[in-house]
Design a protein around this motif. Structure first.
Motif, PDB file in Angstrom:
ATOM      1  N   MET A 143     -46.209 -29.512 -49.199  1.00  0.00           N
ATOM      2  CA  MET A 143     -45.283 -29.024 -48.794  1.00  0.00           C
ATOM      3  C   MET A 143     -45.651 -27.581 -47.778  1.00  0.00           C
ATOM      4  SD  MET A 143     -43.483 -29.395 -51.986  1.00  0.00           S
ATOM      5  CE  MET A 143     -44.318 -28.282 -52.966  1.00  0.00           C
ATOM      6  N   THR A 144     -44.361 -27.116 -46.908  1.00  0.00           N
ATOM      7  CA  THR A 144     -44.110 -25.946 -46.140  1.00  0.00           C
ATOM      8  C   THR A 144     -43.491 -24.835 -47.466  1.00  0.00           C
ATOM      9  OG1 THR A 144     -44.403 -27.062 -44.977  1.00  0.00           O
ATOM     10  CG2 THR A 144     -43.750 -24.914 -44.335  1.00  0.00           C
ATOM     11  N   LYS A 145     -44.014 -24.005 -47.838  1.00  0.00           N
ATOM     12  CA  LYS A 145     -43.270 -23.038 -48.510  1.00  0.00           C
ATOM     13  C   LYS A 145     -42.430 -22.074 -47.829  1.00  0.00           C
ATOM     14  CE  LYS A 145     -47.158 -21.649 -51.216  1.00  0.00           C
ATOM     15  NZ  LYS A 145     -48.418 -21.306 -50.026  1.00  0.00           N
ATOM     16  N   VAL A 146     -41.377 -21.830 -48.844  1.00  0.00           N
ATOM     17  CA  VAL A 146     -39.925 -21.564 -48.295  1.00  0.00           C
ATOM     18  C   VAL A 146     -39.918 -19.820 -49.135  1.00  0.00           C
ATOM     19  CG1 VAL A 146     -37.623 -20.879 -47.236  1.00  0.00           C
ATOM     20  CG2 VAL A 146     -39.324 -23.707 -47.719  1.00  0.00           C
ATOM     21  N   PRO A 147     -40.561 -19.008 -48.404  1.00  0.00           N
ATOM     22  CA  PRO A 147     -40.666 -17.002 -48.545  1.00  0.00           C
ATOM     23  C   PRO A 147     -38.855 -17.380 -48.605  1.00  0.00           C
ATOM     24  CG  PRO A 147     -42.182 -17.052 -47.311  1.00  0.00           C
ATOM     25  CD  PRO A 147     -41.490 -18.877 -46.536  1.00  0.00           C
ATOM     26  N   ALA A 183     -36.718 -18.528 -51.194  1.00  0.00           N
ATOM     27  CA  ALA A 183     -36.295 -19.262 -51.306  1.00  0.00           C
ATOM     28  C   ALA A 183     -35.828 -19.524 -52.567  1.00  0.00           C
ATOM     29  CB  ALA A 183     -36.321 -21.221 -51.414  1.00  0.00           C
ATOM     30  N   VAL A 196     -36.774 -23.981 -55.635  1.00  0.00           N
ATOM     31  CA  VAL A 196     -36.905 -24.991 -54.467  1.00  0.00           C
ATOM     32  C   VAL A 196     -38.885 -24.877 -54.083  1.00  0.00           C
ATOM     33  CG1 VAL A 196     -37.450 -25.176 -51.571  1.00  0.00           C
ATOM     34  CG2 VAL A 196     -34.749 -24.347 -53.717  1.00  0.00           C
ATOM     35  N   ILE A 224     -40.731 -26.853 -48.466  1.00  0.00           N
ATOM     36  CA  ILE A 224     -39.462 -28.260 -47.754  1.00  0.00           C
ATOM     37  C   ILE A 224     -41.028 -28.991 -46.931  1.00  0.00           C
ATOM     38  CG2 ILE A 224     -38.460 -27.462 -46.831  1.00  0.00           C
ATOM     39  CD1 ILE A 224     -38.675 -26.383 -44.840  1.00  0.00           C
ATOM     40  N   LEU A 225     -40.703 -30.618 -46.996  1.00  0.00           N
ATOM     41  CA  LEU A 225     -41.771 -31.602 -46.320  1.00  0.00           C
ATOM     42  C   LEU A 225     -41.191 -32.323 -45.492  1.00  0.00           C
ATOM     43  CD1 LEU A 225     -41.357 -34.575 -47.905  1.00  0.00           C
ATOM     44  CD2 LEU A 225     -42.477 -33.100 -49.516  1.00  0.00           C
ATOM     45  N   GLU A 279     -48.574 -19.997 -43.742  1.00  0.00           N
ATOM     46  CA  GLU A 279     -47.403 -20.491 -43.205  1.00  0.00           C
ATOM     47  C   GLU A 279     -47.733 -20.131 -41.567  1.00  0.00           C
ATOM     48  OE1 GLU A 279     -46.758 -22.757 -44.754  1.00  0.00           O
ATOM     49  OE2 GLU A 279     -47.063 -22.665 -46.889  1.00  0.00           O
ATOM     50  N   LEU A 296     -39.963 -11.062 -45.753  1.00  0.00           N
ATOM     51  CA  LEU A 296     -40.137 -12.507 -46.288  1.00  0.00           C
ATOM     52  C   LEU A 296     -40.381 -12.886 -47.618  1.00  0.00           C
ATOM     53  CD1 LEU A 296     -41.559 -14.163 -43.738  1.00  0.00           C
ATOM     54  CD2 LEU A 296     -39.366 -14.115 -44.522  1.00  0.00           C
ATOM     55  N   CYS A 322     -31.553 -18.583 -47.554  1.00  0.00           N
ATOM     56  CA  CYS A 322     -32.900 -17.884 -46.563  1.00  0.00           C
ATOM     57  C   CYS A 322     -31.624 -17.527 -45.361  1.00  0.00           C
ATOM     58  CB  CYS A 322     -33.600 -18.576 -47.029  1.00  0.00           C
ATOM     59  SG  CYS A 322     -33.687 -19.313 -48.154  1.00  0.00           S
ATOM     60  N   TYR A 371     -34.017 -17.192 -41.673  1.00  0.00           N
ATOM     61  CA  TYR A 371     -34.593 -18.533 -40.654  1.00  0.00           C
ATOM     62  C   TYR A 371     -33.197 -19.227 -39.893  1.00  0.00           C
ATOM     63  CZ  TYR A 371     -37.704 -18.116 -44.618  1.00  0.00           C
ATOM     64  OH  TYR A 371     -38.522 -17.555 -45.986  1.00  0.00           O
ATOM     65  N   ARG A 373     -46.823 -31.042 -40.636  1.00  0.00           N
ATOM     66  CA  ARG A 373     -46.010 -30.150 -41.105  1.00  0.00           C
ATOM     67  C   ARG A 373     -45.053 -29.230 -40.631  1.00  0.00           C
ATOM     68  NH1 ARG A 373     -50.569 -26.761 -44.545  1.00  0.00           N
ATOM     69  NH2 ARG A 373     -47.900 -26.514 -45.563  1.00  0.00           N
ATOM     70  N   ILE A 374     -44.087 -28.227 -41.373  1.00  0.00           N
ATOM     71  CA  ILE A 374     -43.466 -28.040 -41.472  1.00  0.00           C
ATOM     72  C   ILE A 374     -43.680 -26.721 -41.276  1.00  0.00           C
ATOM     73  CG2 ILE A 374     -40.713 -27.666 -42.189  1.00  0.00           C
ATOM     74  CD1 ILE A 374     -40.694 -30.042 -43.637  1.00  0.00           C
ATOM     75  N   LEU A 382     -40.897 -22.950 -39.931  1.00  0.00           N
ATOM     76  CA  LEU A 382     -39.866 -22.819 -40.294  1.00  0.00           C
ATOM     77  C   LEU A 382     -39.683 -21.664 -38.694  1.00  0.00           C
ATOM     78  CD1 LEU A 382     -40.173 -21.348 -43.914  1.00  0.00           C
ATOM     79  CD2 LEU A 382     -38.357 -22.846 -43.128  1.00  0.00           C
TER      80      LEU A 382
END
Lengths: 160, 959
Positions: A50-54, A56, A60, A63-64, B480, B529, B631, B634, B644-645, B647
């Motif tokens: 997954m990609t972490k979302v600071p 969030a 949570v 996201i993937l 990231e 962040l 959030c 973003y 992969r993703i 932001l």
């Protein structure tokens, strides 16, 4: 033609009986055995990268990428107030379509699919193994276990 | 109301809106033509109204049907030339078409709308002109008055008669209507319907109030040309074929073929993407078309006459952008009409044509669409704006003074700024341009104003073609990846570790970087962040935790106190307590270079500190799920090549999150500017020095730019031969000197470890023996060239509370190795050529002036000195026959070196006078600026060799 009509009649008859019969996908959140209508489940995945979302919310996980869709992964245990789901066990993502977007629910373990008669559903207790009753639409008793039927839309609603 | 089929209804709405969009402009053209009716055009409008009427009848939308019917009636009269379209009549028609539009947009409540204010006047017009015996070729005078009391129009009277008129009318138009695809049955209903309004009006008023909860404009469908759909189908087919090929290839394991298939899929995908993008494209005319009406109405209201020219209606933009620019554009056009164009009388007085001109223009430029709104009005007066901004307390008068004209004009984008002296209902409620700018910023657009007082204003907006795919810079922080939209990107900045200390500063609790003389606020992405601070270690190829508090922190810990003060860093303080100091401290690592992404978001510009910079990529924006809506940092997410993703960062919100709002930012910038103004000014004349010691207690310095290298040696490396000290160096012998060889100072300390500072003088390398500690610093304090001056020492200055002697290495070499300079000195003024050439030196620093003067007189030249550019210019004029060469400093009070050079070059007498610039600033920009001004040579301050070489060369040329 006659046959076709008969079939139709059968189908509707069966459909009527099925209104009460629901297949429940069951899974464990913490120690609680929960279930939801299997038709709500899009698919069940292993935990992917997954990609972490600071910034969030803490429930949570990240996201993937699910075949081009961005899916938010939610730790169901944490969301329901049971603490973090252990990544060491056999956690799975249940991907559901909720209010126009895909959401992944991380659960500790996947259980069986149980056919349940909704007429035999009972009102939920105020608290079920640490999960507040308001998240359940009811409980269903099988011979061996008690399944809390989760109200997924309520669980995933955003509190202000 | 019962609407059975949503799809048909949706079709009706779309079609009707399209008709209405055309009607408006056509009506305006009809108005312009007056009595000379363009029948085709009137027919077109008539048919449009007719189609709407038909459709509405079919759908059971009685109010719409009725209103369109009334409109159609009047149009029918115009078509049959029984009525001449005066502005009053057209006005009624326009108002009716507006009402129609509103009703169609909110179709479900349309039957509850009170339409009598419109049907009343329409019917009155129709009635008075329609009676055959009336034969009124000109509009009845009462038509106009009816406009206002129309709402209260007596219901019974106008209703009875129109019925006959309508019936007659229907006959007239039936032949025409038969050609239309609408159901013919509709035509019969209107008379009965026309009788209904009073009843409905009574019940309707109450109903409209409930109906206020308007459903949002349902613009969810789009019309696409069939040929485009066909090509999409073809491409989709191709894609399926390619997929089959790919599957086959994979199954058979034929990898050579895989490459070919891969290419094919690549091609098809890009084509498909393009085609799909096209479906979203709409002509900007969709927005532009409403402006003739807007301008007309407004101009009328304000008693101005204005022509609107529209250019580039066909330029296509993404649907979402088209929708979003509507409001900002309307605001800008209204502004032009209201504030820009003067009243006709004023224009006449100014010698302008009475009719003002507003031009709306769209065109493609560099992959973007530019929309220009220009007027030939009074223009924006920067000074007036600045005064107004000061009066409103938006900026200080000091800030205003420091602003350029362009900056002043941009003040209108400040929140809370309205230019109109009086607030009118037309435009300007104190909220305006800032909202326009914010809206455009959100679209990734860019606004620019060019204005000249009295000549007019041009506002140009640059917009991306589409929002769905955007080029982005990919960066990494904390393992990231993030994407920063290229539209926000100004430049990428990498500050090498060695420069971090001098270029990053703290002012208050803000960290700033000095970028080409300006101060840029810095934000650390990981801080905003709330991610742990990390840094990329090139050696181990991994991210490591960063424990520094302040970016500039490379030595001391004192700034960590400052860091703790700022609210944003509170959590990091905690983190710091937890983590004990690491043994391998980052501060000394070469890898601690800073990567800064300079981003701009309209009003402000700031630097974002990130860990790594990666490529720039075209990415597809995907929305984040609703759980992540909170959030704000973003703008969405995207899927990278590896699946992969990443932001996408919203730089405007990041600034807000870091409490760096635009006003705040400008305040802060001003604060920073004043706080560091002194420092900057001083820095211009800064001299970089290398500090060292020879004995334990005396501190020396040499200009850093004279130093070639510094070597560490052992005392045993020194050989004493023939009364001279030498050491082996780069395959030869290096002559070593000591400060005390020449100057009266304490002898060199007796250490085992020594330093050799290597210089290159007159083509020879020499080494100066010294001991540590050594340091390179910049000083701006005045150098005293008198008190401690002696042979080998050019003067003294105070550094870190120590009196420091400045070593004159040229003089030392000259004293010890006079033979090196013999060859050179001989070619100075040869006898017989009369007077030695005179050199004019312009330099504000006493010390430097004396130094340079010393070099010159030593070489036999005559010298004139000026303390600044202005004085030098006076001296030059007084001695115009004598001065052969000008040597000037760049940074001087009153008149700087560039200005002096320009002045000299502008004067015919001195056009060929050699000018040598002498400066501590030697960036490429400065050199280019100097060359542009007319400087012949550029020298770093106190590089005596080069300076004298070029002086000699110029002196020889003059002979």
């Amino acid at each position: 033609m006659n046959q076709a009509m008969q079939k139709d009649v059968q189908n509707t008859a069966k459909g009527r009986a099925d209104e009460h019969m629901v297949e429940l996908a069951t899974f464990y959140v913490g120690d609680a055995l929960c279930g939801m209508n299997i038709l709500k489940v899009q698919e069940i995945n292993k935990l992917m990268q997954m990609t972490k979302v600071p910034q969030a919310p803490d429930y949570v996980l990240g996201i993937l990428n699910l075949r081009g869709q961005i899916v938010t992964i939610i730790d169901l245990g944490k969301k329901l107030g049971l603490g973090e789901t252990d990544a060491q066990g056999d956690p799975r993502n249940i991907i559901v379509n909720s209010q126009g977007g895909y959401v992944g629910l991380l659960v500790r373990k996947i259980g069986d699919v149980v056919e349940a008669d909704m007429t035999k559903k009972e009102r939920p207790p105020a608290n079920m193994r640490g999960i507040q009753g308001e998240f359940f639409t009811g409980v269903y008793k099988t011979q061996s276990a008690l399944i809390g039927i989760l109200d997924i839309d309520k669980v995933l609603s955003i509190e202000d | 109301m019962d609407i059975e089929d949503d799809e048909i209804l949706q079709g009706f709405i779309e079609e009707s809106l399209e008709h209405l969009a055309d009607i408006e402009n056509d009506l305006l053209t009809i108005e312009e033509a007056g009595a000379a009716i363009d029948e085709d055009l009137v027919n077109k409008v008539f048919r449009a109204a007719h189609s709407i009427k038909g459709g509405a009848g079919f759908m059971g939308l009685t109010a719409i049907q009725e209103l369109s019917h009334a409109t159609e009636n009047v149009l029918g009269l115009i078509r049959s030339k029984k009525l001449i379209p005066t502005p009053e009549i057209v006005n009624v028609l326009l108002l009716a078409s507006d009402q129609l539009k509103q009703m169609i947009e909110d179709v479900h409540n349309s039957n509850d709308v009170d339409i009598s204010p419109h049907t009343g006047p329409l019917n009155a017009i129709f009635e008075s002109a329609g009676k055959p015996e009336g034969g009124a070729k000109t509009p009845p005078p009462q038509a106009a008055p009816v406009l206002k009391p129309a709402a209260a129009a007596p219901p019974s009277e106008p209703l009875a008669e129109p019925q006959e008129a309508v019936d007659a009318f229907e006959e007239m138009t039936d032949a025409e209507a038969a050609g239309d695809e609408e159901e013919p049955g509709q035509e019969d209903e209107p008379p009965e319907e026309a009788a209904a309004p009073p009843v409905r009006a009574a019940t309707g008023n109450a109903a409209t109030e409930q109906a206020d909860r308007q459903s949002p404009k349902g613009d969810t469908s789009i019309r696409v040309h069939v040929s485009l759909l066909d090509s999409l189908m073809t491409l989709a087919g191709e894609l399926v074929l390619s997929r089959n090929q790919l599957l086959q290839t994979i199954n058979s394991g034929d990898f050579r073929n895989a490459e070919a298939v891969g290419q094919r899929i690549d091609l098809i995908t890009s084509e498909l993407q393009e085609a799909i993008m096209l479906t979203r494209m709409q002509p900007i005319g969709n927005v532009f078309n409403k402006f003739p009406r807007v301008v007309r109405d407004l101009a009328k209201k304000l008693n101005k006459t204005i022509d609107l020219t529209i250019v580039g209606k066909d330029v296509e933009l993404d649907k979402t952008i088209i929708e979003a620019i509507n409001d900002p554009l309307t605001h800008l056009v209204r502004n032009s009409v209201d504030h820009g164009i003067e009243a006709p009388a004023d224009r006449k007085r100014l010698g302008k044509p009475e009719t003002g001109l507003v031009i709306l223009k769209a065109y493609h430029e560099a992959g973007q669409v530019v929309i220009e709104i220009s007027d030939d009005g009074k223009g924006l007066d920067g000074d007036a704006l600045a005064t107004s901004a000061v009066n409103k307390g938006l900026i200080t008068s000091e800030q205003a003074q420091a602003m350029s004209d362009k900056e002043k004009i941009n003040l209108i984008f400040l929140p809370g700024f309205s230019t109109a002296k009086q607030v009118t209902d037309v435009s300007g409620r104190g909220v305006g341009m800032d909202v326009v700018k914010t809206n455009l910023d959100q679209l990734g657009g860019h606004v620019d104003i060019i204005s000249e007082v009295g000549q007019g204003t041009t506002i140009s907006i640059k917009l991306p073609l589409t929002l769905a795919i955007i080029p982005c810079q990919i960066i990494m922080t904390g393992d990231e990846r993030y994407a920063i939209p290229q539209v926000n990107l100004e430049e990428l900045l990498r500050i090498p570790a060695a420069q971090v200390k001098e270029r990053i500063e703290r002012v208050g609790n803000a960290e700033v970087v000095r970028l080409r003389g300006n101060l840029l606020p810095l934000i650390r992405l990981s801080d905003v962040l709330g991610a742990p601070r990390t840094w990329w270690d090139d050696e181990s190829q991994e991210f490591k935790e960063d424990r520094r508090e302040s970016i500039a922190d490379r030595r001391g810990h004192e700034s960590s106190l400052l860091g703790g003060k700022s609210a944003g860093k509170a959590d990091h303080k905690k983190e710091k307590e937890v983590a004990p100091r690491a043994e391998t401290d980052r501060r000394y690592m070469a890898a601690s270079a800073l990567n800064i992404v300079v981003v701009s978001t309209g009003a402000m510009k700031y630097g974002l500190i990130v860990d790594r910079l990666q490529d720039s990529e075209e990415i597809v924006i995907k929305p984040l799920g609703r759980h992540l809506q909170q959030c704000k940092g973003y703008a969405g997410a995207t899927i990278m090549g590896d699946g992969r993703i990443a932001l996408i960062l919203d730089v405007a919100n990041l600034a807000r999150m870091a409490q760096l709002t635009s006003l705040d930012g400008s305040d802060r910038a001003a604060e920073l500017a004043s706080a560091t103004e002194e420092a900057i000014r001083a820095q211009k004349d800064k001299q970089a020095l290398l500090i060292f010691r020879s004995s334990e207690h005396e501190q020396f310095a040499v200009p850093l730019n004279q130093v070639e290298r510094i070597e560490k040696i052992k005392r045993d490396d020194i050989e004493e031969l023939g009364g001279k000290r030498v050491m082996k160096y780069q395959g030869g012998s290096l002559s070593l000197l000591r400060v005390d060889d020449v100057a009266m100072v304490q002898p060199l300390a007796d250490h085992d470890d020594l330093l050799v500072i290597v210089f290159n003088i007159a083509g020879h390398i020499i080494g100066l023996l010294a001991i540590g500690p050594i340091d390179a610093i910049e000083i701006s304090s005045e150098i005293d060239g008198v008190t401690l001056q002696q042979n080998g020492i050019m003067g003294s200055t105070i550094i870190d509370k120590h009196t420091t002697l400045l070593v004159n290495i040229f003089e030392m070499a000259h004293t010890l190795f006079p033979q090196w300079f013999e060859g050179q000195e001989n070619f100075e003024p040869e006898a017989g050529a009369g007077e030695p050439p005179t050199i004019l030196i312009a330099e504000d620093s006493h010390f430097f002036r004396n130094q340079v003067k010393g070099y010159m007189t030593e070489a036999g030249y005559q010298v004139l000195e000026g303390e600044d550019g202005a004085e030098a210019w006076r001296i030059l004029q007084d001695n115009q026959d004598r001065v052969a060469i000008v040597v000037t400093d760049i940074e001087m009070p009153n008149m700087n070196g560039y200005q002096l050079t320009q002045k000299i070059r502008a004067d015919a007498r001195f056009s060929r006078l050699p000018i040598i610039a002498l400066t501590t600033l030697a960036g490429e920009e400065d050199i280019a600026k100097g060359k542009a001004a007319g400087v012949d040579e550029y020298h770093i301050k106190l590089d005596k060799e080069r300076l004298m070489a070029s002086v000699h060369q110029f002196a020889k040329q003059i002979r």
